[in-house]
Scaffold this active site. Structure first.
Site, PDB file in Angstrom:
ATOM      1  N   HIS A 139     -19.645  -5.817  21.199  1.00 38.49           N
ATOM      2  CA  HIS A 139     -20.584  -5.937  22.310  1.00 38.49           C
ATOM      3  C   HIS A 139     -21.667  -4.877  22.162  1.00 38.49           C
ATOM      4  O   HIS A 139     -21.489  -3.726  22.553  1.00 38.49           O
ATOM      5  CB  HIS A 139     -19.802  -5.778  23.632  1.00 38.49           C
ATOM      6  CG  HIS A 139     -20.613  -5.961  24.865  1.00 38.49           C
ATOM      7  ND1 HIS A 139     -20.264  -5.412  26.071  1.00 38.49           N
ATOM      8  CD2 HIS A 139     -21.767  -6.623  25.082  1.00 38.49           C
ATOM      9  CE1 HIS A 139     -21.166  -5.727  26.974  1.00 38.49           C
ATOM     10  NE2 HIS A 139     -22.091  -6.464  26.392  1.00 38.49           N
ATOM     11  N   GLU A 151     -19.393  -1.630  22.229  1.00 36.48           N
ATOM     12  CA  GLU A 151     -18.076  -1.767  22.857  1.00 36.48           C
ATOM     13  C   GLU A 151     -17.278  -2.759  21.994  1.00 36.48           C
ATOM     14  O   GLU A 151     -17.704  -3.899  21.804  1.00 36.48           O
ATOM     15  CB  GLU A 151     -18.257  -2.305  24.288  1.00 36.48           C
ATOM     16  CG  GLU A 151     -16.984  -2.333  25.092  1.00 36.48           C
ATOM     17  CD  GLU A 151     -17.217  -2.842  26.528  1.00 36.48           C
ATOM     18  OE1 GLU A 151     -18.178  -3.581  26.779  1.00 36.48           O
ATOM     19  OE2 GLU A 151     -16.393  -2.493  27.393  1.00 36.48           O
TER      20      GLU A 151
END
Ligand code: NAD
Length: 293
Positions: A139, A151
């Site tokens: 992410h 992430e």
């Protein structure tokens, strides 16, 4: 890892392709049509030029990075030599499920399948493949060339080797991998979106104006941007859909989207991209006018 395919060449896909090409990877960039790819490559060129102007890259680095990006409209052809594919297509469960089936069928057996989804379950996307241990969330944050966090979301079946490979790769492109488990909103959006929702609720109840709410969070909490301005930047439709994922996923009232947010999305006031959200961006997009509610 040498060849990385990026599926979707929009806001995020173009930034992800930019970063991998800048750090020496061969990138295959995939979208539905030539026009989307042309726009993406022009945008990457402009962003690389900005780095040259700031003295971060040389003109040769820029040319080499652009030379490493090849556009494709055929996903199967793009994937023939892929070591990693990062899916960054439109946020839609059915679309992503179909793309994961196609990626699994076309990619070499060793290839890791990653997704840049902001809110969908990695474990569910992995269930559409025959290699759930090699499916993972990567992410990236917007704008990708600037933001250092990635992430990393470990699906229920993601194995340790896949996780370690993706953490190393993230460090190679000088970003910071931080790991989250696969539950609604992961970590970043699970904390950010309830804060944005509370800021909207505060405005909805007349407790503060747009300007007061945003300035308090900037001056009092050291946030670089107030929550309402940030919501406009993210897109109010995106904020609503992530809140719905949290609300449905946990079944708790504290995640229920504010009625004002629902009304604004229904009215098509989605923030920066429609020039109107909590601010009016039509006159001066860099210094928008706060609106009254
Ligand atoms: P976007 O609308 O800018 O780009 C999506 C691209 O995917 C479009 O160019 C579209 O043509 C393409 N696409 C759609 N179907 C495709 C297919 N079958 N094959 C290939 N390409 C296809 O969207 P975005 O903002 O770049 O978001 C992409 C993903 O990144 C989403 O999952 C989103 O949740 C996530 N994300 C977005 C942000 C953000 O701030 N925009 C931040 C983090 C994560």
């Amino acid at each position: 890892m040498k060849n990385i395919t990026v599926v979707g060449s929009g806001t995020m896909g173009s930034g992800i392709a930019h970063c991998f090409a800048q750090y020496g990877f061969d990138v295959h960039l995939v979208d539905l049509n030539e026009d989307a790819l042309k726009t993406a490559i022009e945008k990457i060129g402009k962003n690389l030029e900005r780095q040259v102007n700031k003295g971060l890259l040389t003109a040769e680095d820029k040319a080499a990075a652009l030379g490493r990006i090849q556009p494709f409209t055929d996903l199967g052809v793009a994937l023939t030599s892929a070591d990693l594919v990062v899916e960054a297509a439109t946020e839609n469960q059915d679309l992503k499920a179909k793309i994961f089936q196609q990626m699994d069928a076309a990619a070499p057996a060793h290839c890791i399948l990653a997704t840049n989804t902001s809110s969908l379950s990695i474990t569910t996307l992995a269930s559409y493949t025959q290699r759930p241990e090699k499916v993972i969330g990567m992410h990236f944050m917007n704008p990708v060339p600037v933001m250092r966090l990635v992430e990393i979301i470990k699906g229920y079946q993601t194995d340790q080797a896949t996780l370690a490979t993706i953490e190393d790769l993230t460090r190679t492109i000088e970003k910071v991998p931080l790991v989250a488990a696969d539950y609604p909103g992961f970590v970043a959006n699970r904390i950010l979106l309830p804060m944005i929702n509370e800021a909207i609720e505060t405005l909805f109840q007349g407790v503060g104006t747009v300007e007061a709410i945003d300035e308090m969070m900037k001056l009092g909490m050291g946030h670089p941007m107030g929550p309402l301005r940030l919501a406009d930047f993210i897109g109010l439709d995106v904020c609503l859909s992530v809140l719905e994922v949290l609300h449905n996923g946990f079944g708790k009232d504290k995640y229920a989207p504010c009625p004002l947010l629902r009304n604004m999305v229904a009215a098509g006031n989605l923030g920066v991209k429609t020039k109107r959200g909590f601010y009016d961006y039509s006159e001066n997009p860099k210094q928008p006018t706060p609106l009254s509610f």
